[in-house]
Motif scaffolding. Sequence first.
Motif, short mmCIF file in Angstrom:
data_model
loop_
_atom_site.label_atom_id
_atom_site.label_comp_id
_atom_site.label_asym_id
_atom_site.label_seq_id
_atom_site.Cartn_x
_atom_site.Cartn_y
_atom_site.Cartn_z
N GLY A 39 0.80 -1.22 0.00
CA GLY A 39 0.00 0.00 0.00
C GLY A 39 0.84 1.27 0.00
O GLY A 39 0.37 2.32 -0.40
N GLN A 40 2.10 1.18 0.46
CA GLN A 40 2.97 2.36 0.48
C GLN A 40 3.15 2.93 -0.92
O GLN A 40 3.28 4.13 -1.09
CB GLN A 40 4.32 2.00 1.09
CG GLN A 40 5.30 3.16 1.09
CD GLN A 40 6.65 2.79 1.68
OE1 GLN A 40 6.87 1.67 2.09
NE2 GLN A 40 7.55 3.74 1.71
N PHE A 41 3.14 2.07 -1.92
CA PHE A 41 3.36 2.50 -3.30
C PHE A 41 2.07 2.49 -4.12
O PHE A 41 2.10 2.65 -5.33
CB PHE A 41 4.42 1.63 -3.96
CG PHE A 41 5.72 1.64 -3.22
CD1 PHE A 41 6.53 2.77 -3.24
CD2 PHE A 41 6.12 0.55 -2.48
CE1 PHE A 41 7.72 2.80 -2.54
CE2 PHE A 41 7.31 0.57 -1.78
CZ PHE A 41 8.11 1.70 -1.80
N GLY A 42 0.94 2.24 -3.46
CA GLY A 42 -0.35 2.25 -4.16
C GLY A 42 -0.64 0.98 -4.93
O GLY A 42 -1.60 0.92 -5.69
N ARG A 43 0.20 -0.04 -4.75
CA ARG A 43 -0.03 -1.28 -5.49
C ARG A 43 -1.17 -2.11 -4.90
O ARG A 43 -1.56 -3.12 -5.48
CB ARG A 43 1.27 -2.08 -5.58
CG ARG A 43 2.33 -1.40 -6.41
CD ARG A 43 3.52 -2.29 -6.71
NE ARG A 43 4.22 -2.74 -5.54
CZ ARG A 43 5.38 -2.24 -5.07
NH1 ARG A 43 5.96 -1.25 -5.73
NH2 ARG A 43 5.95 -2.73 -4.00
N ASP A 44 -1.72 -1.65 -3.77
CA ASP A 44 -2.89 -2.33 -3.20
C ASP A 44 -4.16 -1.97 -3.97
O ASP A 44 -5.22 -2.51 -3.70
CB ASP A 44 -3.04 -2.01 -1.71
CG ASP A 44 -3.12 -0.52 -1.42
OD1 ASP A 44 -2.60 0.29 -2.22
OD2 ASP A 44 -3.70 -0.16 -0.38
N PHE A 45 -4.03 -1.10 -4.97
CA PHE A 45 -5.15 -0.77 -5.86
C PHE A 45 -4.93 -1.34 -7.26
O PHE A 45 -5.57 -0.95 -8.21
CB PHE A 45 -5.36 0.75 -5.94
CG PHE A 45 -5.93 1.33 -4.67
CD1 PHE A 45 -7.29 1.26 -4.42
CD2 PHE A 45 -5.10 1.90 -3.72
CE1 PHE A 45 -7.82 1.78 -3.25
CE2 PHE A 45 -5.62 2.42 -2.55
CZ PHE A 45 -6.98 2.35 -2.31
N CYS A 46 -3.98 -2.27 -7.37
CA CYS A 46 -3.66 -2.92 -8.65
C CYS A 46 -3.98 -4.40 -8.54
O CYS A 46 -3.54 -5.08 -7.61
CB CYS A 46 -2.19 -2.72 -8.99
SG CYS A 46 -1.71 -1.01 -9.23
#
Length: 178
Positions: free
Chosen positions: A145-152
Motif C-alpha cells: 500500500g505504500q506505493f499504491g499497489r494495493d489498488f492494482c
Amino acid sequence: FIFAILSGLAVLPVGGQEATEAPPESPEASPAPPPPPPPPPPPPPPPVPPPASTGADATVTQPPLPTKEECKAQMITALTSKAINYRYGTWEYGSKGHQELWPGGAPECAASCDKNAECMHWFFDCKDLTCHHHGGGGYEEDGDGQFGRDFCFLGDSVNNARRLQAQASAEAAKPKEL
C-alpha cells in the motif's frame, strides 16, 4: 418682481405692477411634442433543448468515473463472480503495452490478455483505470500500500500457464545426467 416663463414670454404683475402678456399662441405656431419612445422589445424566448435522440446517433452519457476505492470494491466483486484468479501488485518489465479500460476494468483486462498469445501477465490499476499487458520475463511487485499497489489487480494469463506447462514437459523429457 417679474417672472419670465420660457415657453412664452409673459410678464405678470407682482406686487401691484402692471403686466404685459404675450399674445396667445395659436395651435399651429407651437411645435408638437415629440412622440413617445417605442416600447422596448420583448426578451428573447429561452432556447429550446434539442429533442432526445433514441436512434443510432444518440449519445450515451457515461456515469462518472469511480474513485480508486470504488473501483477496488467493484473489481473484487467482478473478478470473484467470474472466478478470475488475481492478487494485488504489479508486474515489472516485459511490457506489451497498456490502455485505458473503463468500463470493463480488471475482468476485461484479463480477457484481452488471454486473447493475445504474447501476453503472460496482466494488471489493472484502479488509480488511473488502465490495463497493462506483459510478456515473459520480468518480475512481480507485491501489493504494498505504500506505493499504491494495493489498488492494482495482477493476474497470469492462460498463455502463461501453457508456457509453464510446456517448459515443465520439456524439462521432464530431457535425459537425466548422472
